[in-house]
Structure formats: C-alpha cells, structure tokens
Design a protein around this motif. Sequence first.
Motif, PDB file in Angstrom:
ATOM      1  N   THR A   1       0.764  -1.055   0.048  1.00 18.45           N
ATOM      2  CA  THR A   1       0.291   0.145  -0.262  1.00 18.45           C
ATOM      3  C   THR A   1       0.961   1.103  -0.630  1.00 18.45           C
ATOM      4  O   THR A   1       1.495   1.666   1.235  1.00 18.45           O
ATOM      5  CB  THR A   1      -1.216  -0.087   1.340  1.00 18.45           C
ATOM      6  N   PRO A   2       0.613   2.195  -1.212  1.00 12.09           N
ATOM      7  CA  PRO A   2       1.415   3.572  -0.626  1.00 12.09           C
ATOM      8  C   PRO A   2       0.860   4.201   0.731  1.00 12.09           C
ATOM      9  O   PRO A   2      -0.120   3.711   1.485  1.00 12.09           O
ATOM     10  CB  PRO A   2       0.695   4.579  -2.186  1.00 12.09           C
ATOM     11  N   SER A   3       1.582   4.591   1.289  1.00 20.59           N
ATOM     12  CA  SER A   3       1.742   5.077   2.746  1.00 20.59           C
ATOM     13  C   SER A   3       0.902   6.148   2.761  1.00 20.59           C
ATOM     14  O   SER A   3      -0.052   6.210   3.771  1.00 20.59           O
ATOM     15  CB  SER A   3       3.036   5.295   3.016  1.00 20.59           C
ATOM     16  N   ARG A   4       0.359   6.927   1.484  1.00 21.89           N
ATOM     17  CA  ARG A   4      -0.037   8.156   1.316  1.00 21.89           C
ATOM     18  C   ARG A   4      -1.644   7.419   1.682  1.00 21.89           C
ATOM     19  O   ARG A   4      -2.106   8.391   1.861  1.00 21.89           O
ATOM     20  CB  ARG A   4      -0.921   8.691  -0.278  1.00 21.89           C
ATOM     21  N   LEU A   5      -2.080   6.627   1.424  1.00 17.15           N
ATOM     22  CA  LEU A   5      -3.818   6.025   1.606  1.00 17.15           C
ATOM     23  C   LEU A   5      -4.119   5.875   2.713  1.00 17.15           C
ATOM     24  O   LEU A   5      -5.069   5.320   3.053  1.00 17.15           O
ATOM     25  CB  LEU A   5      -3.285   4.692   0.427  1.00 17.15           C
ATOM     26  N   THR A   6      -2.887   5.528   4.259  1.00 12.68           N
ATOM     27  CA  THR A   6      -3.185   5.615   4.971  1.00 12.68           C
ATOM     28  C   THR A   6      -4.009   6.539   5.540  1.00 12.68           C
ATOM     29  O   THR A   6      -4.294   6.646   6.645  1.00 12.68           O
ATOM     30  CB  THR A   6      -1.697   4.970   6.186  1.00 12.68           C
ATOM     31  N   ALA A   7      -4.310   7.971   4.744  1.00 17.26           N
ATOM     32  CA  ALA A   7      -4.760   8.718   5.679  1.00 17.26           C
ATOM     33  C   ALA A   7      -5.885   9.483   4.145  1.00 17.26           C
ATOM     34  O   ALA A   7      -5.584   9.003   3.006  1.00 17.26           O
ATOM     35  CB  ALA A   7      -4.019  10.347   5.211  1.00 17.26           C
ATOM     36  N   GLU A   8      -6.483   9.635   4.591  1.00 16.76           N
ATOM     37  CA  GLU A   8      -7.883  10.521   3.615  1.00 16.76           C
ATOM     38  C   GLU A   8      -7.510  11.529   2.588  1.00 16.76           C
ATOM     39  O   GLU A   8      -6.509  12.449   3.279  1.00 16.76           O
ATOM     40  CB  GLU A   8      -9.437  10.866   4.943  1.00 16.76           C
ATOM     41  N   PRO A   9      -8.317  11.434   1.905  1.00 13.95           N
ATOM     42  CA  PRO A   9      -7.641  12.501   0.702  1.00 13.95           C
ATOM     43  C   PRO A   9      -7.051  14.027   1.482  1.00 13.95           C
ATOM     44  O   PRO A   9      -6.049  14.784   0.701  1.00 13.95           O
ATOM     45  CB  PRO A   9      -8.470  12.463  -0.518  1.00 13.95           C
ATOM     46  N   MET A  10      -8.367  14.629   2.191  1.00 11.24           N
ATOM     47  CA  MET A  10      -8.002  15.708   3.008  1.00 11.24           C
ATOM     48  C   MET A  10      -7.464  15.717   3.688  1.00 11.24           C
ATOM     49  O   MET A  10      -6.764  16.577   4.153  1.00 11.24           O
ATOM     50  CB  MET A  10      -9.893  15.939   3.569  1.00 11.24           C
ATOM     51  N   GLU A  11      -6.708  14.726   4.195  1.00 14.22           N
ATOM     52  CA  GLU A  11      -5.677  14.710   4.703  1.00 14.22           C
ATOM     53  C   GLU A  11      -4.181  14.756   4.655  1.00 14.22           C
ATOM     54  O   GLU A  11      -3.791  15.133   5.077  1.00 14.22           O
ATOM     55  CB  GLU A  11      -5.363  13.662   5.942  1.00 14.22           C
ATOM     56  N   ARG A  12      -4.159  14.126   3.095  1.00 16.65           N
ATOM     57  CA  ARG A  12      -2.876  13.917   3.069  1.00 16.65           C
ATOM     58  C   ARG A  12      -2.690  14.774   2.078  1.00 16.65           C
ATOM     59  O   ARG A  12      -0.588  14.886   2.655  1.00 16.65           O
ATOM     60  CB  ARG A  12      -3.280  13.586   0.840  1.00 16.65           C
ATOM     61  N   ALA A  13      -2.340  16.013   1.919  1.00 14.66           N
ATOM     62  CA  ALA A  13      -1.887  17.469   1.318  1.00 14.66           C
ATOM     63  C   ALA A  13      -0.700  17.870   3.244  1.00 14.66           C
ATOM     64  O   ALA A  13       0.215  18.629   3.048  1.00 14.66           O
ATOM     65  CB  ALA A  13      -2.408  18.713   1.111  1.00 14.66           C
ATOM     66  N   GLU A  14      -1.583  17.803   4.021  1.00 10.95           N
ATOM     67  CA  GLU A  14      -0.643  17.701   5.952  1.00 10.95           C
ATOM     68  C   GLU A  14       0.447  16.738   5.503  1.00 10.95           C
ATOM     69  O   GLU A  14       1.569  17.171   6.566  1.00 10.95           O
ATOM     70  CB  GLU A  14      -1.772  18.194   6.946  1.00 10.95           C
ATOM     71  N   ARG A  15      -0.024  15.681   5.395  1.00 10.06           N
ATOM     72  CA  ARG A  15       0.842  14.729   5.665  1.00 10.06           C
ATOM     73  C   ARG A  15       2.128  14.658   4.918  1.00 10.06           C
ATOM     74  O   ARG A  15       2.891  14.682   5.389  1.00 10.06           O
ATOM     75  CB  ARG A  15      -0.366  12.825   5.328  1.00 10.06           C
ATOM     76  N   ASP A  16       1.964  14.976   3.468  1.00  2.59           N
ATOM     77  CA  ASP A  16       2.945  15.528   2.515  1.00  2.59           C
ATOM     78  C   ASP A  16       4.654  15.994   3.084  1.00  2.59           C
ATOM     79  O   ASP A  16       5.068  16.397   2.897  1.00  2.59           O
ATOM     80  CB  ASP A  16       2.046  15.904   1.272  1.00  2.59           C
ATOM     81  N   ARG A  17       2.801  17.571   3.809  1.00  2.00           N
ATOM     82  CA  ARG A  17       3.977  18.816   4.556  1.00  2.00           C
ATOM     83  C   ARG A  17       4.457  18.051   5.573  1.00  2.00           C
ATOM     84  O   ARG A  17       5.971  18.717   5.901  1.00  2.00           O
ATOM     85  CB  ARG A  17       3.188  19.615   4.893  1.00  2.00           C
ATOM     86  N   PHE A  18       4.234  17.139   6.258  1.00  2.00           N
ATOM     87  CA  PHE A  18       4.444  16.797   8.171  1.00  2.00           C
ATOM     88  C   PHE A  18       6.024  15.947   6.840  1.00  2.00           C
ATOM     89  O   PHE A  18       7.181  15.878   8.145  1.00  2.00           O
ATOM     90  CB  PHE A  18       3.743  16.093   8.325  1.00  2.00           C
ATOM     91  N   PHE A  19       5.978  15.043   6.847  1.00  2.00           N
ATOM     92  CA  PHE A  19       7.147  13.578   5.927  1.00  2.00           C
ATOM     93  C   PHE A  19       8.413  14.812   4.979  1.00  2.00           C
ATOM     94  O   PHE A  19       9.269  14.372   5.654  1.00  2.00           O
ATOM     95  CB  PHE A  19       6.463  12.862   5.318  1.00  2.00           C
ATOM     96  N   GLU A  20       7.847  16.191   4.880  1.00  2.60           N
ATOM     97  CA  GLU A  20       8.999  16.866   4.555  1.00  2.60           C
ATOM     98  C   GLU A  20      10.071  17.722   5.482  1.00  2.60           C
ATOM     99  O   GLU A  20      11.054  17.057   5.217  1.00  2.60           O
ATOM    100  CB  GLU A  20       8.415  17.970   3.664  1.00  2.60           C
TER     101      GLU A  20
END
Length: 154
Positions: A82-101
């Motif tokens: 599973t791509p790890s981004r899919l563990t978050a809902e679509p609306m949460e993915r941008a925040e998740r991406d910023r966090f991982f950066e």
Amino acid sequence: MQLQKKGIGATEGHARLLADSYRRWMGRELIGLVPDRGVWEQLFEAPKIILSHGTETDPVLNFGNRKGLELWEMDWEPFTGTPSRLTAEPMERAERDRFFEAVTANGFVDNYTGIRISSTGRRFYIVNAIVWNLIDEEGAYRGQAAAFSEYRFI
C-alpha cells in the motif's frame, strides 16, 4: 490476520535498520530488545505500533507490526503493498505530505498527531507519534518509520 513475510520489511536487516535509526535519532531504544531473539520478531510483536515505508516516488509501506496491521485492518501482504499516502484520507494527505517533508529535513519529529483511516474506512487519530528517517550504516536514506502507542477512533 494472515502473515506471509515477503519483501524488504520482512527481513531481519530491515528490522535492525528500524531499531538502529531510531536509536541514532532519539538516543534511546525503540523497544527493549532481548539479545537472544530476532529483532524482526520482537518489533513485529511489540506493544506499540511500528510501521515504515520505502523511498519510492510514491512511498510504499514495507513494514507493519501486528498491532499496526490490526489497526489498519489488513494482512501483511496488502499492507506492505500500500502506498503510505493511502493511510490518510484524501483531505488529510496534503498535511501529511508537508509533515513528512519536515521529517526528511530534520531527521525526526517526536510529537506528531494526525488522522488516519483503516482499510475498512474506520477513522482514527494517532497521538504523539514519533516519525524518523531510516538511515543505513553508510549514511544512505532508506525511508521513514513511525511508532506510537496512543490512538483514538473518531
């Protein structure tokens, strides 16, 4: 839950990478390891949730321990594909991406809280997660990992 150990996350070497990288960043052990037992088995059976993803353009989960698989309601093979981004809902993915950066830039973050979603659509907060970069003995970046004990269904 079915466990078929395949792939990078199923190796003793990957388990050691998780534990060694955590120790390097945090200055303490991820879990209290027993010397006479394999690290993979101990991480898989740990009382906290531990997971990791690789370095793909769209990073794919490559390790999840028993508690993580149970929380995401998945068996080993689908979880580790599973791509790890899919563990978050679509609306949460941008925040998740910023966090991982931020984790990539700083090496670790030790107080992350965010919303995730299981394979069946069950939403939950992960609370005070520690997320760290996986760095091998040669200093090469190998992905990121997370560990947490606290979560709440919402």
